[in-house]
Design a protein around this motif. Structure first.
Motif, PDB file in Angstrom:
ATOM      1  N   SER A  11       0.951  -1.164   0.225  1.00 28.60           N
ATOM      2  CA  SER A  11       0.265  -0.010  -0.013  1.00 28.60           C
ATOM      3  C   SER A  11       1.057   1.287  -0.085  1.00 28.60           C
ATOM      4  N   SER A  12       0.240   2.349  -0.428  1.00 30.35           N
ATOM      5  CA  SER A  12       0.882   3.496  -0.620  1.00 30.35           C
ATOM      6  C   SER A  12       0.744   4.379   0.689  1.00 30.35           C
ATOM      7  N   GLY A  13      -0.196   3.636   1.374  1.00 32.00           N
ATOM      8  CA  GLY A  13      -0.594   4.646   2.647  1.00 32.00           C
ATOM      9  C   GLY A  13      -1.020   3.761   3.793  1.00 32.00           C
ATOM     10  N   SER A  14      -1.585   4.072   4.781  1.00 33.84           N
ATOM     11  CA  SER A  14      -1.680   3.559   6.155  1.00 33.84           C
ATOM     12  C   SER A  14      -2.978   2.698   6.335  1.00 33.84           C
ATOM     13  N   ASP A  15      -3.816   3.064   5.499  1.00 31.95           N
ATOM     14  CA  ASP A  15      -5.474   2.244   5.797  1.00 31.95           C
ATOM     15  C   ASP A  15      -5.825   1.755   4.448  1.00 31.95           C
ATOM     16  N   ILE A  16      -6.939   1.083   4.552  1.00 32.82           N
ATOM     17  CA  ILE A  16      -7.387   0.253   3.614  1.00 32.82           C
ATOM     18  C   ILE A  16      -8.028   0.873   2.242  1.00 32.82           C
ATOM     19  N   THR A  17      -8.204   2.120   2.535  1.00 29.89           N
ATOM     20  CA  THR A  17      -8.623   3.100   1.356  1.00 29.89           C
ATOM     21  C   THR A  17      -7.539   3.664   0.421  1.00 29.89           C
ATOM     22  N   SER A  18      -6.250   3.382   0.885  1.00 29.30           N
ATOM     23  CA  SER A  18      -5.048   3.927   0.337  1.00 29.30           C
ATOM     24  C   SER A  18      -4.988   3.007  -1.095  1.00 29.30           C
ATOM     25  N   ASP A  19      -4.117   3.796  -1.991  1.00 32.75           N
ATOM     26  CA  ASP A  19      -3.906   3.147  -3.235  1.00 32.75           C
ATOM     27  C   ASP A  19      -2.804   2.149  -3.074  1.00 32.75           C
ATOM     28  N   SER A  20      -2.986   1.089  -3.781  1.00 31.01           N
ATOM     29  CA  SER A  20      -2.114  -0.096  -3.761  1.00 31.01           C
ATOM     30  C   SER A  20      -0.575   0.284  -4.207  1.00 31.01           C
ATOM     31  N   SER A  21       0.239  -0.249  -3.872  1.00 30.66           N
ATOM     32  CA  SER A  21       1.840   0.026  -4.276  1.00 30.66           C
ATOM     33  C   SER A  21       2.271  -0.769  -5.327  1.00 30.66           C
ATOM     34  N   LYS A  22       2.794  -0.442  -6.368  1.00 21.44           N
ATOM     35  CA  LYS A  22       3.184  -0.902  -7.473  1.00 21.44           C
ATOM     36  C   LYS A  22       4.596  -1.839  -7.193  1.00 21.44           C
ATOM     37  N   PHE A  23       5.124  -1.554  -6.286  1.00 21.84           N
ATOM     38  CA  PHE A  23       6.265  -2.170  -5.909  1.00 21.84           C
ATOM     39  C   PHE A  23       6.276  -2.932  -4.464  1.00 21.84           C
ATOM     40  N   PHE A  24       6.868  -4.100  -4.239  1.00 20.84           N
ATOM     41  CA  PHE A  24       6.965  -5.034  -3.228  1.00 20.84           C
ATOM     42  C   PHE A  24       7.859  -4.407  -2.372  1.00 20.84           C
ATOM     43  N   GLY A  25       9.082  -4.328  -2.421  1.00 24.56           N
ATOM     44  CA  GLY A  25      10.266  -3.904  -1.360  1.00 24.56           C
ATOM     45  C   GLY A  25      10.344  -2.247  -0.955  1.00 24.56           C
ATOM     46  N   ARG A  26       9.371  -1.478  -1.804  1.00 26.26           N
ATOM     47  CA  ARG A  26       9.571  -0.175  -1.758  1.00 26.26           C
ATOM     48  C   ARG A  26       8.110   0.511  -1.493  1.00 26.26           C
ATOM     49  N   ALA A  27       7.109  -0.504  -1.202  1.00 25.11           N
ATOM     50  CA  ALA A  27       5.637  -0.179  -0.575  1.00 25.11           C
ATOM     51  C   ALA A  27       6.199   0.466   0.833  1.00 25.11           C
ATOM     52  N   THR A  28       5.318   1.618   0.898  1.00 26.66           N
ATOM     53  CA  THR A  28       5.500   2.416   2.219  1.00 26.66           C
ATOM     54  C   THR A  28       4.914   1.564   3.451  1.00 26.66           C
ATOM     55  N   ASN A  29       3.991   1.016   3.026  1.00 26.74           N
ATOM     56  CA  ASN A  29       3.105   0.390   4.176  1.00 26.74           C
ATOM     57  C   ASN A  29       2.421  -1.059   3.462  1.00 26.74           C
ATOM     58  N   PHE A  30       1.996  -1.964   4.372  1.00 27.07           N
ATOM     59  CA  PHE A  30       1.250  -3.200   4.142  1.00 27.07           C
ATOM     60  C   PHE A  30      -0.112  -2.988   4.816  1.00 27.07           C
ATOM     61  N   VAL A  31      -1.102  -3.193   4.322  1.00 24.81           N
ATOM     62  CA  VAL A  31      -2.236  -3.393   4.876  1.00 24.81           C
ATOM     63  C   VAL A  31      -2.736  -4.917   5.101  1.00 24.81           C
ATOM     64  N   ILE A  32      -2.669  -5.238   6.565  1.00 30.72           N
ATOM     65  CA  ILE A  32      -2.753  -6.614   6.723  1.00 30.72           C
ATOM     66  C   ILE A  32      -4.418  -7.024   7.052  1.00 30.72           C
ATOM     67  N   ALA A  33      -5.080  -7.857   6.383  1.00 27.13           N
ATOM     68  CA  ALA A  33      -6.299  -8.328   6.662  1.00 27.13           C
ATOM     69  C   ALA A  33      -6.332  -9.570   7.460  1.00 27.13           C
ATOM     70  N   GLU A  34      -7.059 -10.070   8.597  1.00 25.88           N
ATOM     71  CA  GLU A  34      -6.988 -11.141   8.949  1.00 25.88           C
ATOM     72  C   GLU A  34      -8.317 -11.830   9.168  1.00 25.88           C
ATOM     73  N   LEU A  35      -8.339 -13.044   8.583  1.00 26.85           N
ATOM     74  CA  LEU A  35      -9.495 -13.649   8.258  1.00 26.85           C
ATOM     75  C   LEU A  35     -10.032 -14.851   9.052  1.00 26.85           C
ATOM     76  N   GLU A  36     -11.354 -14.918   9.510  1.00 21.71           N
ATOM     77  CA  GLU A  36     -11.666 -16.297  10.135  1.00 21.71           C
ATOM     78  C   GLU A  36     -12.806 -16.802   9.474  1.00 21.71           C
ATOM     79  N   ALA A  37     -12.790 -17.908   9.078  1.00 20.67           N
ATOM     80  CA  ALA A  37     -14.079 -18.463   8.603  1.00 20.67           C
ATOM     81  C   ALA A  37     -14.325 -17.851   7.341  1.00 20.67           C
ATOM     82  N   GLY A  38     -13.338 -17.188   6.549  1.00 19.25           N
ATOM     83  CA  GLY A  38     -13.375 -16.569   5.217  1.00 19.25           C
ATOM     84  C   GLY A  38     -13.938 -15.207   5.224  1.00 19.25           C
ATOM     85  N   LYS A  39     -14.054 -14.648   6.559  1.00 19.48           N
ATOM     86  CA  LYS A  39     -14.591 -13.203   6.730  1.00 19.48           C
ATOM     87  C   LYS A  39     -13.451 -12.535   7.395  1.00 19.48           C
ATOM     88  N   ILE A  40     -13.366 -11.278   6.884  1.00 18.34           N
ATOM     89  CA  ILE A  40     -12.400 -10.256   7.532  1.00 18.34           C
ATOM     90  C   ILE A  40     -12.727 -10.002   8.897  1.00 18.34           C
TER      91      ILE A  40
END
Length: 88
Positions: A11-40
């Protein structure tokens, strides 16, 4: 709470509405979703401090996400070394 899966999105920002980053190693942030029984059940952001590294940003980012226990990573361009690190 039993987490079935963790998904990280580069991600290019710190929340779920931020644009995704085009690069892996240089992405400024990663938005992590945790799923339980297929639901966030939770969403959070982590800062990628490897973005300012002069070299090895991809490996450092791979280590960060491995330490977070991420199962799936969604990102644009990847270098070969982080892929090798994460897939063994």
């Amino acid at each position: 709470m039993l987490i079935d899966m963790k998904i990280a999105v580069a991600s290019s920002g710190s929340d779920i509405t931020s644009d995704s980053s085009k690069f892996f190693g240089r992405a400024t942030n990663f938005v992590i979703a945790e799923l339980e029984a297929g639901k966030i059940v939770s969403v959070r952001s982590i800062e990628n401090r490897a973005t300012s590294a002069s070299g090895g940003a991809g490996i450092k980012t791979a280590q960060l996400l491995a330490n977070e226990g991420v199962d799936v990573i969604i990102a644009g361009q990847w270098a070969q070394m982080p892929l090798k690190y994460l897939t063994g």
